[in-house]
Write a protein that holds these residues in place. Sequence first.
Motif, PDB file in Angstrom:
ATOM      1  N   HIS A  38     -32.529   2.272 -19.761  1.00  0.00           N
ATOM      2  CA  HIS A  38     -33.370   2.846 -20.804  1.00  0.00           C
ATOM      3  C   HIS A  38     -32.863   4.242 -21.144  1.00  0.00           C
ATOM      4  O   HIS A  38     -31.946   4.759 -20.508  1.00  0.00           O
ATOM      5  N   TRP A  39     -33.454   4.819 -22.137  1.00  0.00           N
ATOM      6  CA  TRP A  39     -33.195   6.218 -22.469  1.00  0.00           C
ATOM      7  C   TRP A  39     -34.430   6.777 -23.146  1.00  0.00           C
ATOM      8  O   TRP A  39     -35.335   6.052 -23.535  1.00  0.00           O
ATOM      9  N   HIS A  40     -34.482   8.081 -23.267  1.00  0.00           N
ATOM     10  CA  HIS A  40     -35.585   8.743 -23.962  1.00  0.00           C
ATOM     11  C   HIS A  40     -35.090  10.058 -24.518  1.00  0.00           C
ATOM     12  O   HIS A  40     -34.005  10.538 -24.156  1.00  0.00           O
ATOM     13  N   ASP A  41     -35.857  10.635 -25.416  1.00  0.00           N
ATOM     14  CA  ASP A  41     -35.449  11.888 -26.052  1.00  0.00           C
ATOM     15  C   ASP A  41     -35.577  13.082 -25.112  1.00  0.00           C
ATOM     16  O   ASP A  41     -34.916  14.100 -25.297  1.00  0.00           O
ATOM     17  N   GLU A  42     -36.449  12.974 -24.115  1.00  0.00           N
ATOM     18  CA  GLU A  42     -36.672  14.089 -23.199  1.00  0.00           C
ATOM     19  C   GLU A  42     -35.538  14.228 -22.176  1.00  0.00           C
ATOM     20  O   GLU A  42     -34.861  13.266 -21.837  1.00  0.00           O
ATOM     21  N   VAL A  43     -35.371  15.436 -21.686  1.00  0.00           N
ATOM     22  CA  VAL A  43     -34.560  15.673 -20.487  1.00  0.00           C
ATOM     23  C   VAL A  43     -35.384  15.218 -19.288  1.00  0.00           C
ATOM     24  O   VAL A  43     -36.606  15.392 -19.264  1.00  0.00           O
ATOM     25  N   GLU A  44     -34.733  14.608 -18.309  1.00  0.00           N
ATOM     26  CA  GLU A  44     -35.445  14.151 -17.116  1.00  0.00           C
ATOM     27  C   GLU A  44     -34.811  14.757 -15.868  1.00  0.00           C
ATOM     28  O   GLU A  44     -33.595  14.705 -15.701  1.00  0.00           O
ATOM     29  N   ILE A  45     -35.636  15.342 -15.023  1.00  0.00           N
ATOM     30  CA  ILE A  45     -35.183  15.844 -13.719  1.00  0.00           C
ATOM     31  C   ILE A  45     -35.724  14.904 -12.653  1.00  0.00           C
ATOM     32  O   ILE A  45     -36.930  14.631 -12.613  1.00  0.00           O
ATOM     33  N   ILE A  46     -34.848  14.402 -11.801  1.00  0.00           N
ATOM     34  CA  ILE A  46     -35.237  13.486 -10.735  1.00  0.00           C
ATOM     35  C   ILE A  46     -35.030  14.199  -9.404  1.00  0.00           C
ATOM     36  O   ILE A  46     -33.916  14.608  -9.076  1.00  0.00           O
ATOM     37  N   PHE A  47     -36.111  14.363  -8.659  1.00  0.00           N
ATOM     38  CA  PHE A  47     -36.073  15.078  -7.381  1.00  0.00           C
ATOM     39  C   PHE A  47     -36.511  14.120  -6.277  1.00  0.00           C
ATOM     40  O   PHE A  47     -37.653  13.677  -6.240  1.00  0.00           O
ATOM     41  N   ILE A  48     -35.578  13.790  -5.381  1.00  0.00           N
ATOM     42  CA  ILE A  48     -35.850  12.810  -4.333  1.00  0.00           C
ATOM     43  C   ILE A  48     -36.443  13.519  -3.120  1.00  0.00           C
ATOM     44  O   ILE A  48     -35.831  14.410  -2.541  1.00  0.00           O
ATOM     45  N   GLU A  49     -37.634  13.103  -2.761  1.00  0.00           N
ATOM     46  CA  GLU A  49     -38.337  13.689  -1.624  1.00  0.00           C
ATOM     47  C   GLU A  49     -37.973  12.977  -0.331  1.00  0.00           C
ATOM     48  O   GLU A  49     -37.784  13.591   0.712  1.00  0.00           O
ATOM     49  N   ASN A  50     -37.869  11.638  -0.404  1.00  0.00           N
ATOM     50  CA  ASN A  50     -37.591  10.845   0.791  1.00  0.00           C
ATOM     51  C   ASN A  50     -36.993   9.505   0.382  1.00  0.00           C
ATOM     52  O   ASN A  50     -37.290   8.978  -0.682  1.00  0.00           O
ATOM     53  N   GLY A  51     -36.124   8.949   1.240  1.00  0.00           N
ATOM     54  CA  GLY A  51     -35.575   7.629   0.973  1.00  0.00           C
ATOM     55  C   GLY A  51     -34.253   7.681   0.224  1.00  0.00           C
ATOM     56  O   GLY A  51     -33.607   8.726   0.092  1.00  0.00           O
ATOM     57  N   LEU A  52     -33.837   6.515  -0.273  1.00  0.00           N
ATOM     58  CA  LEU A  52     -32.560   6.374  -0.967  1.00  0.00           C
ATOM     59  C   LEU A  52     -32.791   5.803  -2.360  1.00  0.00           C
ATOM     60  O   LEU A  52     -33.513   4.821  -2.526  1.00  0.00           O
ATOM     61  N   LEU A  53     -32.169   6.441  -3.359  1.00  0.00           N
ATOM     62  CA  LEU A  53     -32.312   6.006  -4.745  1.00  0.00           C
ATOM     63  C   LEU A  53     -30.926   5.931  -5.379  1.00  0.00           C
ATOM     64  O   LEU A  53     -30.163   6.902  -5.358  1.00  0.00           O
ATOM     65  N   ARG A  54     -30.606   4.752  -5.915  1.00  0.00           N
ATOM     66  CA  ARG A  54     -29.356   4.587  -6.664  1.00  0.00           C
ATOM     67  C   ARG A  54     -29.647   4.883  -8.134  1.00  0.00           C
ATOM     68  O   ARG A  54     -30.565   4.320  -8.708  1.00  0.00           O
ATOM     69  N   ILE A  55     -28.852   5.769  -8.711  1.00  0.00           N
ATOM     70  CA  ILE A  55     -29.059   6.165 -10.096  1.00  0.00           C
ATOM     71  C   ILE A  55     -27.745   5.997 -10.842  1.00  0.00           C
ATOM     72  O   ILE A  55     -26.706   6.507 -10.407  1.00  0.00           O
ATOM     73  N   GLY A 111     -33.853  15.381  -0.871  1.00  0.00           N
ATOM     74  CA  GLY A 111     -33.434  16.716  -1.271  1.00  0.00           C
ATOM     75  C   GLY A 111     -32.496  16.751  -2.467  1.00  0.00           C
ATOM     76  O   GLY A 111     -32.259  17.815  -3.031  1.00  0.00           O
ATOM     77  N   ASP A 112     -31.951  15.608  -2.863  1.00  0.00           N
ATOM     78  CA  ASP A 112     -31.011  15.571  -3.983  1.00  0.00           C
ATOM     79  C   ASP A 112     -31.745  15.692  -5.314  1.00  0.00           C
ATOM     80  O   ASP A 112     -32.895  15.257  -5.462  1.00  0.00           O
ATOM     81  N   ILE A 113     -31.045  16.263  -6.294  1.00  0.00           N
ATOM     82  CA  ILE A 113     -31.603  16.438  -7.635  1.00  0.00           C
ATOM     83  C   ILE A 113     -30.592  15.950  -8.669  1.00  0.00           C
ATOM     84  O   ILE A 113     -29.409  16.291  -8.604  1.00  0.00           O
ATOM     85  N   PHE A 114     -31.070  15.156  -9.621  1.00  0.00           N
ATOM     86  CA  PHE A 114     -30.240  14.656 -10.705  1.00  0.00           C
ATOM     87  C   PHE A 114     -30.911  14.981 -12.035  1.00  0.00           C
ATOM     88  O   PHE A 114     -32.137  15.035 -12.125  1.00  0.00           O
ATOM     89  N   ILE A 115     -30.086  15.198 -13.052  1.00  0.00           N
ATOM     90  CA  ILE A 115     -30.602  15.524 -14.376  1.00  0.00           C
ATOM     91  C   ILE A 115     -30.049  14.522 -15.375  1.00  0.00           C
ATOM     92  O   ILE A 115     -28.838  14.284 -15.429  1.00  0.00           O
ATOM     93  N   VAL A 116     -30.952  13.931 -16.148  1.00  0.00           N
ATOM     94  CA  VAL A 116     -30.583  12.986 -17.196  1.00  0.00           C
ATOM     95  C   VAL A 116     -30.785  13.689 -18.533  1.00  0.00           C
ATOM     96  O   VAL A 116     -31.874  14.181 -18.837  1.00  0.00           O
ATOM     97  N   ASN A 117     -29.728  13.743 -19.335  1.00  0.00           N
ATOM     98  CA  ASN A 117     -29.811  14.410 -20.624  1.00  0.00           C
ATOM     99  C   ASN A 117     -30.544  13.560 -21.656  1.00  0.00           C
ATOM    100  O   ASN A 117     -30.723  12.352 -21.485  1.00  0.00           O
ATOM    101  N   SER A 118     -30.966  14.198 -22.721  1.00  0.00           N
ATOM    102  CA  SER A 118     -31.609  13.488 -23.823  1.00  0.00           C
ATOM    103  C   SER A 118     -30.712  12.366 -24.325  1.00  0.00           C
ATOM    104  O   SER A 118     -29.513  12.545 -24.526  1.00  0.00           O
ATOM    105  N   LYS A 119     -31.299  11.162 -24.470  1.00  0.00           N
ATOM    106  CA  LYS A 119     -30.639   9.971 -25.012  1.00  0.00           C
ATOM    107  C   LYS A 119     -29.546   9.412 -24.106  1.00  0.00           C
ATOM    108  O   LYS A 119     -28.798   8.521 -24.518  1.00  0.00           O
ATOM    109  N   GLU A 120     -29.445   9.883 -22.870  1.00  0.00           N
ATOM    110  CA  GLU A 120     -28.466   9.322 -21.940  1.00  0.00           C
ATOM    111  C   GLU A 120     -28.996   8.024 -21.346  1.00  0.00           C
ATOM    112  O   GLU A 120     -30.113   7.976 -20.833  1.00  0.00           O
TER     113      GLU A 120
END
Length: 287
Positions: free
Chosen positions: A37-54, A66-75
């Motif tokens: 999916h995508w959206h017009d907003e910027v998205e910040i993903i902050f992992i508190e616990n566990g494993l996430l494939r992005i 502890g990892d942080i990922f940033i998804v740009n608008s329309k990405e």
Amino acid sequence: MGVNIELRENIPHGTNEYPYAQYYIHCCKRPFQYPIHWHDEVEIIFIENGLLRITISNQEYIGTAGDIFIVNSKELHFMSSPGKAISYYTILFPLEFISFQTEDSLEMEVMKPLRSGQLIIKNDISKLGLLRDFTNTLHGMIQINNSDDPRKQIKTRRLLLQLFELLIDFDCLIVSPLAGKNDMQREILIYIRQNYCSEISLQDLASHFYMSPKYISNYFKKNFGITFSQYVMHLRITYAKELLETTALPVTEVAFHSGFANVSYFIRSFKDRYSISPLQYRKQKLQ
């Protein structure tokens, strides 16, 4: 704010008066995939616990606590988890929320190029020197938005600007190497979203884009991490769930409106996804 994993990008994030939203996804102990999916907003993903494939623009990352990922608008992006307990925050906001009317250097050299897609933010900032300060600022913003603070909007804007200051200081804004390269993928997803409530097939998709069914099937799986039929099923089931929650349509009508030609197949598919029948789901929501 706690939500289940069925939250989708076509749900409005925030309000017109306060276009900021944060979601806390947790206790997802079974495998899941949040489809492309995508959206017009910027998205910040902050992992508190566990494993996430992005996967963001065809680049896969494996995030841990502890990892942080940033998804740009329309990405284009999608996420999945292997099924162990996980908890993470997603924060969404439009760049306009922290842009200014004045044509100063911040607006002309940073915000405007970001809005137009000429500049993008690095997706993975987990190993950079800004992580500690970025995380502390994120925590503060999350706490403010979990409160009834009447000034949280202005405080959130200030903290978002602090995050962007860190991103600029640590050279996390780069010239976009993918300008225009995701257009074909977005066109495919738009076509499916416009037609999934009818009898759309892989042959229809192939014909529309002048490709062979085999080629577009492989293309879809390679670029979106999910098959064409799985994606269509996801859209139909998600829309059916929305109809069950927001309308009084009979289950038969919900099935047909969602693109299912067979009611029994719809009921079986719904139970496979949610471990409950459509009628039971509606009754549960009404309690």
